[in-house]
Design a protein around this motif. Structure first.
Motif, PDB file in Angstrom:
ATOM      1  N   GLU A  19      88.343 -65.390   3.486  1.00 11.42           N
ATOM      2  CA  GLU A  19      87.725 -64.328   2.701  1.00 11.42           C
ATOM      3  C   GLU A  19      87.239 -63.182   3.580  1.00 11.42           C
ATOM      4  OE1 GLU A  19      84.873 -65.520  -0.294  1.00 11.42           O
ATOM      5  OE2 GLU A  19      85.556 -67.583  -0.050  1.00 11.42           O
ATOM      6  N   ASN A  21      86.025 -60.486   2.490  1.00 15.27           N
ATOM      7  CA  ASN A  21      84.800 -59.946   1.893  1.00 15.27           C
ATOM      8  C   ASN A  21      83.555 -60.675   2.397  1.00 15.27           C
ATOM      9  OD1 ASN A  21      86.158 -57.969   0.459  1.00 15.27           O
ATOM     10  ND2 ASN A  21      86.411 -59.264  -1.343  1.00 15.27           N
ATOM     11  N   GLU A  24      83.023 -59.426   5.953  1.00 18.30           N
ATOM     12  CA  GLU A  24      82.511 -58.053   5.977  1.00 18.30           C
ATOM     13  C   GLU A  24      81.045 -58.007   5.584  1.00 18.30           C
ATOM     14  OE1 GLU A  24      82.903 -53.635   4.037  1.00 18.30           O
ATOM     15  OE2 GLU A  24      83.835 -55.314   2.995  1.00 18.30           O
ATOM     16  N   GLN A  25      80.666 -58.713   4.544  1.00 13.32           N
ATOM     17  CA  GLN A  25      79.274 -58.682   4.088  1.00 13.32           C
ATOM     18  C   GLN A  25      78.334 -59.225   5.153  1.00 13.32           C
ATOM     19  OE1 GLN A  25      78.379 -57.136   1.166  1.00 13.32           O
ATOM     20  NE2 GLN A  25      76.364 -57.285   2.073  1.00 13.32           N
ATOM     21  N   SER A  44      83.772 -49.594   5.192  1.00 17.71           N
ATOM     22  CA  SER A  44      84.406 -50.780   4.636  1.00 17.71           C
ATOM     23  C   SER A  44      85.932 -50.722   4.775  1.00 17.71           C
ATOM     24  CB  SER A  44      84.006 -50.937   3.168  1.00 17.71           C
ATOM     25  OG  SER A  44      84.531 -52.126   2.645  1.00 17.71           O
ATOM     26  N   HIS A  48      88.318 -53.538   6.745  1.00 20.94           N
ATOM     27  CA  HIS A  48      89.450 -54.242   6.128  1.00 20.94           C
ATOM     28  C   HIS A  48      90.775 -53.873   6.780  1.00 20.94           C
ATOM     29  CE1 HIS A  48      87.426 -56.518   2.961  1.00 20.94           C
ATOM     30  NE2 HIS A  48      86.544 -55.535   2.988  1.00 20.94           N
TER      31      HIS A  48
END
Length: 160
Positions: A19, A21, A24-25, A44, A48
């Motif tokens: 994941e 995401n 990144e978080q 962001s 990615h």
């Protein structure tokens, strides 16, 4: 590469990241104070875009996902020898703040060192913000400052 790569002491294991995401978080949250102090904005799209340029590995501790490591092979002038060589570059080593100080970061660096040695790589590199306390861990593990610019410290560890 297998899904679960290794399980050494301390209950730490590594698994291919699934994941972007999540990664990144975690990274964004951990880096927020450094970015804010410099007036930088999180990008962001850039995060990615670089996801496919790195090997992305989740860090697990006692059955719980607690972090991310992003590594890549790069060509770089070797620290102290000035010869061009392939290095293993740690783009990110991010741990959930509740999991910091438990030896997980040290285990992660040891795991990356082991991976580098298996590939015959003679040097690891990473960057850390100058005020990041993780810099002390890297120094204890043998990393030395290769350069510093704009509050970013590039550190190198010779493996052979």
């Amino acid at each position: 590469m297998t899904d679960i790569m290794e399980t050494p002491d301390h209950g730490v294991s590594w698994q291919i990241a699934s994941e972007a995401n999540y990664a990144e978080q975690l990274t964004r949250n951990n880096m927020a104070r450094y970015y804010q102090s410099r007036g930088w904005r999180w990008d962001s799209a850039r995060y990615h875009a670089t996801w496919n340029e790195t090997e992305n590995v989740e860090v697990w501790h006692k059955g719980e996902r607690v972090g991310i490591i992003r590594i890549a092979l790069i060509s770089k002038e070797a620290f102290e020898t000035n010869e061009e060589q392939t290095c293993l570059f740690v783009h990110d080593l991010q741990l959930d703040p509740s999991q910091q100080g438990l030896g997980i970061g040290r285990a992660c660096i040891e795991w990356v060192k082991h991976r580098a040695a298996l590939q015959g790589i003679k040097q690891m590199r990473l960057r850390v913000f100058s005020e990041n306390r993780a810099q002390a861990l890297y120094r204890r593990m043998g990393f030395r400052v290769a350069s510093e610019q704009d509050g970013l410290v590039e550190m190198a560890l010779n493996l052979a």
